[in-house]
Design a protein around this motif. Sequence first.
Motif, PDB file in Angstrom:
ATOM      1  N   LEU A  97       0.874  -1.167   0.000  1.00 33.61           N
ATOM      2  CA  LEU A  97       0.000   0.000   0.000  1.00 33.61           C
ATOM      3  C   LEU A  97       0.917   1.225   0.000  1.00 33.61           C
ATOM      4  O   LEU A  97       1.324   1.705   1.060  1.00 33.61           O
ATOM      5  CB  LEU A  97      -0.905   0.010   1.236  1.00 33.61           C
ATOM      6  CG  LEU A  97      -1.871  -1.169   1.411  1.00 33.61           C
ATOM      7  CD1 LEU A  97      -2.645  -1.011   2.716  1.00 33.61           C
ATOM      8  CD2 LEU A  97      -2.827  -1.259   0.238  1.00 33.61           C
TER       9      LEU A  97
ATOM     10  N   PHE B  21       2.456   5.010  -0.133  1.00 34.85           N
ATOM     11  CA  PHE B  21       2.028   6.341   0.303  1.00 34.85           C
ATOM     12  C   PHE B  21       3.183   7.312   0.097  1.00 34.85           C
ATOM     13  O   PHE B  21       4.338   6.903  -0.060  1.00 34.85           O
ATOM     14  CB  PHE B  21       1.590   6.335   1.773  1.00 34.85           C
ATOM     15  CG  PHE B  21       2.644   5.860   2.740  1.00 34.85           C
ATOM     16  CD1 PHE B  21       3.644   6.712   3.194  1.00 34.85           C
ATOM     17  CD2 PHE B  21       2.646   4.549   3.203  1.00 34.85           C
ATOM     18  CE1 PHE B  21       4.618   6.285   4.082  1.00 34.85           C
ATOM     19  CE2 PHE B  21       3.615   4.097   4.094  1.00 34.85           C
ATOM     20  CZ  PHE B  21       4.607   4.967   4.527  1.00 34.85           C
TER      21      PHE B  21
ATOM     22  N   LEU C 208       4.563   9.174   6.962  1.00 35.97           N
ATOM     23  CA  LEU C 208       3.316   8.713   7.568  1.00 35.97           C
ATOM     24  C   LEU C 208       3.636   8.363   9.008  1.00 35.97           C
ATOM     25  O   LEU C 208       4.532   7.541   9.253  1.00 35.97           O
ATOM     26  CB  LEU C 208       2.760   7.504   6.819  1.00 35.97           C
ATOM     27  CG  LEU C 208       1.411   6.970   7.320  1.00 35.97           C
ATOM     28  CD1 LEU C 208       0.603   6.395   6.163  1.00 35.97           C
ATOM     29  CD2 LEU C 208       1.605   5.885   8.386  1.00 35.97           C
TER      30      LEU C 208
ATOM     31  N   TRP D 121       3.137   6.381  11.615  1.00 36.00           N
ATOM     32  CA  TRP D 121       2.513   5.092  11.885  1.00 36.00           C
ATOM     33  C   TRP D 121       2.149   4.894  13.357  1.00 36.00           C
ATOM     34  O   TRP D 121       1.031   4.445  13.654  1.00 36.00           O
ATOM     35  CB  TRP D 121       3.442   3.984  11.387  1.00 36.00           C
ATOM     36  CG  TRP D 121       2.938   2.590  11.566  1.00 36.00           C
ATOM     37  CD1 TRP D 121       3.493   1.608  12.324  1.00 36.00           C
ATOM     38  CD2 TRP D 121       1.796   1.998  10.941  1.00 36.00           C
ATOM     39  NE1 TRP D 121       2.769   0.450  12.214  1.00 36.00           N
ATOM     40  CE2 TRP D 121       1.722   0.660  11.379  1.00 36.00           C
ATOM     41  CE3 TRP D 121       0.816   2.471  10.068  1.00 36.00           C
ATOM     42  CZ2 TRP D 121       0.714  -0.215  10.975  1.00 36.00           C
ATOM     43  CZ3 TRP D 121      -0.189   1.602   9.652  1.00 36.00           C
ATOM     44  CH2 TRP D 121      -0.230   0.285  10.100  1.00 36.00           C
TER      45      TRP D 121
ATOM     46  N   ARG E 287       3.537  -1.954   8.925  1.00 37.32           N
ATOM     47  CA  ARG E 287       4.482  -1.066   8.251  1.00 37.32           C
ATOM     48  C   ARG E 287       5.428  -1.902   7.403  1.00 37.32           C
ATOM     49  O   ARG E 287       6.042  -2.856   7.880  1.00 37.32           O
ATOM     50  CB  ARG E 287       5.260  -0.252   9.294  1.00 37.32           C
ATOM     51  CG  ARG E 287       6.153   0.842   8.699  1.00 37.32           C
ATOM     52  CD  ARG E 287       5.320   1.931   8.042  1.00 37.32           C
ATOM     53  NE  ARG E 287       6.122   2.963   7.424  1.00 37.32           N
ATOM     54  CZ  ARG E 287       6.381   4.149   8.004  1.00 37.32           C
ATOM     55  NH1 ARG E 287       5.906   4.414   9.211  1.00 37.32           N
ATOM     56  NH2 ARG E 287       7.084   5.057   7.375  1.00 37.32           N
TER      57      ARG E 287
ATOM     58  N   HIS F 240       5.719   2.573   2.126  1.00 36.55           N
ATOM     59  CA  HIS F 240       4.587   1.680   1.895  1.00 36.55           C
ATOM     60  C   HIS F 240       4.241   0.886   3.153  1.00 36.55           C
ATOM     61  O   HIS F 240       5.091   0.629   4.011  1.00 36.55           O
ATOM     62  CB  HIS F 240       4.879   0.714   0.742  1.00 36.55           C
ATOM     63  CG  HIS F 240       5.960  -0.289   1.042  1.00 36.55           C
ATOM     64  ND1 HIS F 240       7.303  -0.006   0.944  1.00 36.55           N
ATOM     65  CD2 HIS F 240       5.881  -1.591   1.441  1.00 36.55           C
ATOM     66  CE1 HIS F 240       8.010  -1.075   1.262  1.00 36.55           C
ATOM     67  NE2 HIS F 240       7.167  -2.048   1.574  1.00 36.55           N
TER      68      HIS F 240
ATOM     69  N   GLY G 225      -6.920   1.063   2.138  1.00 32.52           N
ATOM     70  CA  GLY G 225      -6.119   2.274   1.965  1.00 32.52           C
ATOM     71  C   GLY G 225      -6.755   3.491   2.609  1.00 32.52           C
ATOM     72  O   GLY G 225      -6.066   4.345   3.173  1.00 32.52           O
TER      73      GLY G 225
ATOM     74  N   VAL H 243      -3.614   6.315   2.860  1.00 21.62           N
ATOM     75  CA  VAL H 243      -2.397   6.205   2.067  1.00 21.62           C
ATOM     76  C   VAL H 243      -2.424   7.084   0.813  1.00 21.62           C
ATOM     77  O   VAL H 243      -1.371   7.472   0.306  1.00 21.62           O
ATOM     78  CB  VAL H 243      -2.123   4.732   1.672  1.00 21.62           C
ATOM     79  CG1 VAL H 243      -1.832   3.896   2.906  1.00 21.62           C
ATOM     80  CG2 VAL H 243      -3.279   4.138   0.876  1.00 21.62           C
ATOM     81  N   ASP H 244      -3.613   7.372   0.301  1.00 21.21           N
ATOM     82  CA  ASP H 244      -3.701   8.206  -0.901  1.00 21.21           C
ATOM     83  C   ASP H 244      -3.891   9.686  -0.579  1.00 21.21           C
ATOM     84  O   ASP H 244      -4.003  10.506  -1.493  1.00 21.21           O
ATOM     85  CB  ASP H 244      -4.872   7.746  -1.785  1.00 21.21           C
ATOM     86  CG  ASP H 244      -4.611   6.389  -2.423  1.00 21.21           C
ATOM     87  OD1 ASP H 244      -3.450   5.960  -2.416  1.00 21.21           O
ATOM     88  OD2 ASP H 244      -5.572   5.763  -2.908  1.00 21.21           O
TER      89      ASP H 244
END
Length: 456
Positions: A180, A182, A186, A188, A228, A233, A254, A259-260
């Motif tokens: 996935l 991104f 991010l 996490w 993770r 990704h 997602g 993620v987008d």
Amino acid sequence: MTIYSAVVTTGIYCRPGCGSKPLAENVRTFEHPAAAEAHGYRACLRCRPYRVAGPIAADVPELLCRAVQLIVAGALDSGTEAALGARLAVSPRHLRRLFTQHLGVTPDQLARSRRAHFARRLLDDTDLAVADVAFASGFGSVRQFNRDMRLVFQASPVELRSRRRRADRLVADGGLVMRLPFAPPLHWPALLGFLAERAVPGVESVREGVYRRTISLDGEAGLLEVLRGGADHLLLRAHLPFWEGLIHVVERVGRIFGVDADIAPAEAALARDPLVGPLIAARPGLRVPGAWGAFEIAVDAVLRQYAARARAREQMAALVEAAGQPVPGLDHGLTHLFPSAETLAAADLKGVGLPKDTADTLRALALAAARDDTLLDGGSPLADFVHGMSAVPGVTEDTAQRTALRLGYDDAFPTVDRTGGATRGEPGAEAGATLRPWRAFAATHLAVARVPVPTA
């Protein structure tokens, strides 16, 4: 905003940061990869733009954003642009004009590009048979799959699989594993902590850095695991009863993790806010968490309307155990599927220990959702969504705002958060007005940091 560069002399387009250095006079730019493909360009083999979904610019009309969300959910897999326009209360001609003006593609071209990109990822990452890839990606037939892959990538699926890199294939110990991707960063730990605190007992779990949940596909149980995977990704391991429509499972997962999402505009706009700015600096890359199921989030919001989080969690566990479909043989505390609106509407809610007010409101919500599948689909403007949900007897506007935040409304702003019986503010029409139009992003940072919400 992401700008894709296409080189006239080579017929190739790239995402930002690609190492190629063409002459400036030979470069055309596009705001979405589908637009570059619609003009005849093919994806670069070095930067592989198909591996990262093209985000939609933050300044496009809200109607366009809602249309894209419905396309991502599969509205054009078997439907038409006319049906999509009718769902949005606009003509197909106006819808196409809006897409062409802001994205450079028609709705059908965008849908075709997303399906083709997802299929290319499956061809790279997995050993699924080509026919299985076709149906997992939302194509109606293998013939359509072959045609569209040639249009987008100028090669057949078999040829594309033969080109994958040795490191692309993901080896899994059970299940199907996918990346996935991104755009970094991010955060996490903060995102996982938010989800862990709100996990539905028996349905979701967060343990040792892995998010897990049960899902229902046409009445059959599946299991999803997300962890993770690297700096750019996450890894999704899916255990599903069948692969048809996998693209929509992956899209929904997602959305849970954003993620987008393009959070750069929100971070830039709120960086100097005296309350939210320091929180953004402390947790760069925190996304607004989405949801697997809208009804599930709405039920949680109703329970928290009446009870502190700990008590609401106990009530949710009782609901799942009493009305959810059991899923035997799982570990990590996963035991059931979340009950549908139809199931809860017919359940004895008082019999599971819910107070009368809570049970009455929850039953009213379940009945409304069962009768109207658009009530919680997130396809209407925020004001209309809040009005429609708060019209359900017993549901407050703040509960509707809490639900809207998890459904992807950028300006949703719940101002009541019951923790241990105390409230952190009262709802008001202008609460957090200085945070518009990024109030959902601000509210997420405030919730993670446990900072009181500003009021009118």
